[in-house]
Design a protein around this motif. Structure first.
Motif, PDB file in Angstrom:
ATOM      1  N   PRO A 209      26.489  72.945 -27.670  1.00 41.81           N
ATOM      2  CA  PRO A 209      26.202  73.490 -26.332  1.00 41.81           C
ATOM      3  C   PRO A 209      26.519  74.968 -26.186  1.00 41.81           C
ATOM      4  O   PRO A 209      26.059  75.606 -25.238  1.00 41.81           O
ATOM      5  CB  PRO A 209      27.101  72.646 -25.420  1.00 41.81           C
ATOM      6  N   GLY A 210      27.306  75.534 -27.105  1.00 43.96           N
ATOM      7  CA  GLY A 210      27.657  76.947 -27.003  1.00 43.96           C
ATOM      8  C   GLY A 210      26.619  77.880 -27.588  1.00 43.96           C
ATOM      9  O   GLY A 210      26.814  79.106 -27.574  1.00 43.96           O
ATOM     10  N   ASN A 211      25.526  77.331 -28.107  1.00 43.04           N
ATOM     11  CA  ASN A 211      24.480  78.178 -28.702  1.00 43.04           C
ATOM     12  C   ASN A 211      23.636  78.813 -27.600  1.00 43.04           C
ATOM     13  O   ASN A 211      22.622  78.258 -27.168  1.00 43.04           O
ATOM     14  CB  ASN A 211      23.599  77.355 -29.644  1.00 43.04           C
ATOM     15  N   ALA A 212      24.071  79.979 -27.145  1.00 42.31           N
ATOM     16  CA  ALA A 212      23.372  80.660 -26.055  1.00 42.31           C
ATOM     17  C   ALA A 212      21.975  81.076 -26.491  1.00 42.31           C
ATOM     18  O   ALA A 212      21.766  81.527 -27.616  1.00 42.31           O
ATOM     19  CB  ALA A 212      24.164  81.888 -25.616  1.00 42.31           C
ATOM     20  N   ALA A 213      21.023  80.910 -25.598  1.00 43.42           N
ATOM     21  CA  ALA A 213      19.634  81.262 -25.896  1.00 43.42           C
ATOM     22  C   ALA A 213      19.518  82.724 -26.304  1.00 43.42           C
ATOM     23  O   ALA A 213      20.158  83.606 -25.725  1.00 43.42           O
ATOM     24  CB  ALA A 213      18.757  80.988 -24.665  1.00 43.42           C
ATOM     25  N   ARG A 214      18.752  82.998 -27.349  1.00 42.05           N
ATOM     26  CA  ARG A 214      18.447  84.331 -27.879  1.00 42.05           C
ATOM     27  C   ARG A 214      19.672  85.018 -28.487  1.00 42.05           C
ATOM     28  O   ARG A 214      19.641  86.215 -28.744  1.00 42.05           O
ATOM     29  CB  ARG A 214      17.825  85.228 -26.799  1.00 42.05           C
ATOM     30  N   SER A 215      20.743  84.256 -28.723  1.00 36.46           N
ATOM     31  CA  SER A 215      21.900  84.844 -29.400  1.00 36.46           C
ATOM     32  C   SER A 215      21.695  84.778 -30.904  1.00 36.46           C
ATOM     33  O   SER A 215      20.908  83.967 -31.411  1.00 36.46           O
ATOM     34  CB  SER A 215      23.184  84.098 -29.022  1.00 36.46           C
ATOM     35  N   PRO A 237      26.587  70.418 -20.219  1.00 34.41           N
ATOM     36  CA  PRO A 237      27.242  71.696 -19.902  1.00 34.41           C
ATOM     37  C   PRO A 237      28.148  72.184 -21.035  1.00 34.41           C
ATOM     38  O   PRO A 237      28.642  71.391 -21.827  1.00 34.41           O
ATOM     39  CB  PRO A 237      28.074  71.360 -18.661  1.00 34.41           C
ATOM     40  N   ASP A 238      28.340  73.509 -21.076  1.00 35.23           N
ATOM     41  CA  ASP A 238      29.268  74.100 -22.033  1.00 35.23           C
ATOM     42  C   ASP A 238      30.532  74.479 -21.274  1.00 35.23           C
ATOM     43  O   ASP A 238      30.624  75.542 -20.677  1.00 35.23           O
ATOM     44  CB  ASP A 238      28.637  75.338 -22.682  1.00 35.23           C
ATOM     45  N   GLU A 247      34.389  65.573 -26.374  1.00 34.26           N
ATOM     46  CA  GLU A 247      33.125  64.829 -26.435  1.00 34.26           C
ATOM     47  C   GLU A 247      32.853  64.325 -27.845  1.00 34.26           C
ATOM     48  O   GLU A 247      32.401  63.188 -28.030  1.00 34.26           O
ATOM     49  CB  GLU A 247      31.979  65.730 -25.973  1.00 34.26           C
ATOM     50  N   ILE A 248      33.124  65.154 -28.860  1.00 33.90           N
ATOM     51  CA  ILE A 248      32.933  64.720 -30.238  1.00 33.90           C
ATOM     52  C   ILE A 248      33.887  63.568 -30.553  1.00 33.90           C
ATOM     53  O   ILE A 248      33.513  62.580 -31.199  1.00 33.90           O
ATOM     54  CB  ILE A 248      33.171  65.889 -31.215  1.00 33.90           C
ATOM     55  N   GLY A 249      35.130  63.679 -30.098  1.00 33.44           N
ATOM     56  CA  GLY A 249      36.123  62.634 -30.353  1.00 33.44           C
ATOM     57  C   GLY A 249      35.775  61.301 -29.720  1.00 33.44           C
ATOM     58  O   GLY A 249      36.220  60.246 -30.195  1.00 33.44           O
ATOM     59  N   SER A 250      34.983  61.342 -28.660  1.00 33.15           N
ATOM     60  CA  SER A 250      34.593  60.088 -27.998  1.00 33.15           C
ATOM     61  C   SER A 250      33.615  59.287 -28.832  1.00 33.15           C
ATOM     62  O   SER A 250      33.361  58.116 -28.547  1.00 33.15           O
ATOM     63  CB  SER A 250      33.979  60.393 -26.632  1.00 33.15           C
TER      64      SER A 250
END
Length: 339
Positions: A209-215, A237-238, A247-250
């Motif tokens: 989710p942290g991969n911001a668009a056009r970054s 959401p980020d 979330e990954i741990g779940s």
């Protein structure tokens, strides 16, 4: 028309003031303090002939005689005595300005994307190799903001992946390659593996989710996903690293992180190296070619000495990054960068 009328139409002559050369003023002050040209030359670190030339130039610029030589040293003329107070003031103001700038430059301002990322470890390792150096960390928006902070001098250096063409005044050198790790919950089928082959991720969806668009980092992971048939899910959401790890741990999702990323501790997550080939995130050191901060030169040398180039036999990079990261900028023995 009378001569008087013509004279009345003449424009007054404007005398342009001389632009004083500070080096000549400094030489004049040095001679008045040391009395001898030879001693003034030693104090300034130049030759006696150079001092004489500077005094001659200053007298020429001012149009007056400032000094005359005697057996007991240089003596001030009347004009020289009148000018001395102002000359000392000019040198003092210049010295204060230089001291102020040097004071500002005691801190090296380094732009990073996030203080949890590997660039912080590189900066800390560099800091341990130098004495009496202050470093200020600036967190920003990656390459997009680094272009501006470097150009305007609000940052002296920046760590980022270079995407596209840089402005002519910006320079980049390869800093490090960071291996990607798979982050999964402890109940995931891959959790027990010591490493996971890249091909095994084919067809899977990786949540980032942290991969911001056009970054530049989102572009890297999109290229990686396209190369190995891996879907990169950037939906939010980020809410930050803690939420991501939770979330990954779940067990609902899997993610990709850098090997040296300082993730929040979570008992339900497992980090597994991705291999065969190992995807390597490329990070460069960027700086403005007109930035002459003395500590910046030390940082550049440190980065060059510790860079380990791309190994195509076991690592993967997107095609646009390979050329810069394959060549070793300093082909000699290197020291391991402390982590």
């Amino acid at each position: 028309m009378s001569n008087n009328q013509r004279a009345g139409n003449l424009q007054p002559t404007v005398v342009q003031p001389a632009d004083l050369d500070l080096a000549t003023v400094r030489a004049f002050v040095a001679v008045t303090e040391d009395r001898y040209f030879s001693e003034a030359a030693a104090a300034l670190g130049i030759t006696q002939q150079a001092v004489s030339k500077r005094i001659a130039k200053l007298e020429s610029d001012l149009g007056v005689r400032l000094l005359f030589r005697t057996r007991t040293g240089a003596e001030l003329t009347k004009d020289g005595g009148a000018f001395l107070h102002h000359a000392r003031a000019l040198v003092s103001i210049a010295d204060q300005a230089l001291e102020m700038l040097h004071g500002r430059r005691r801190s090296l301002r380094v732009d990073v994307l996030d203080t949890r990322l590997a660039s912080i470890d590189v900066i800390r390792a560099f800091h341990r190799t130098v004495e009496d150096v202050e470093i200020d960390i600036i967190t920003s928006n990656g390459l997009r903001s680094a272009r501006s902070t470097l150009a305007h001098g609000s940052a002296d250096a920046a760590f980022a992946r270079v995407s596209g063409t840089l402005e002519d005044d910006l320079v980049s050198i390869p800093a490090y390659l960071e291996q990607a790790h798979l982050l999964v919950g402890r109940d995931h089928p891959l959790a027990g593996l010591p490493q996971v082959e890249t091909a095994r991720l084919s067809g899977m969806t990786v949540w980032m989710p942290g991969n911001a668009a056009r970054s530049e980092w989102a572009e890297f992971w999109d290229l990686f996903g396209a190369a190995f048939d891996i879907r990169i899910d950037t939906s939010g959401p980020d809410f930050g690293w803690e939420y991501f790890v939770e979330e990954i741990g779940s067990g609902e999702r899997i993610g990709l992180v850098g090997e040296w990323c300082r993730l929040p501790s979570h008992p339900r997550t497992v980090q597994i190296p991705v291999v065969d080939p190992a995807p390597m995130y490329p990070c460069s050191l960027l700086f403005h070619r007109q930035n002459h901060h003395p500590v910046l030169a030390l940082l550049i040398r440190f980065i060059e000495n510790n860079f380990r180039p791309f190994d195509p036999r076991r690592q993967w990079l997107p095609a646009p990054d390979r050329a810069a990261f394959t060549m070793d900028p300093r082909p000699h023995e290197k020291t391991e960068v402390p982590r």
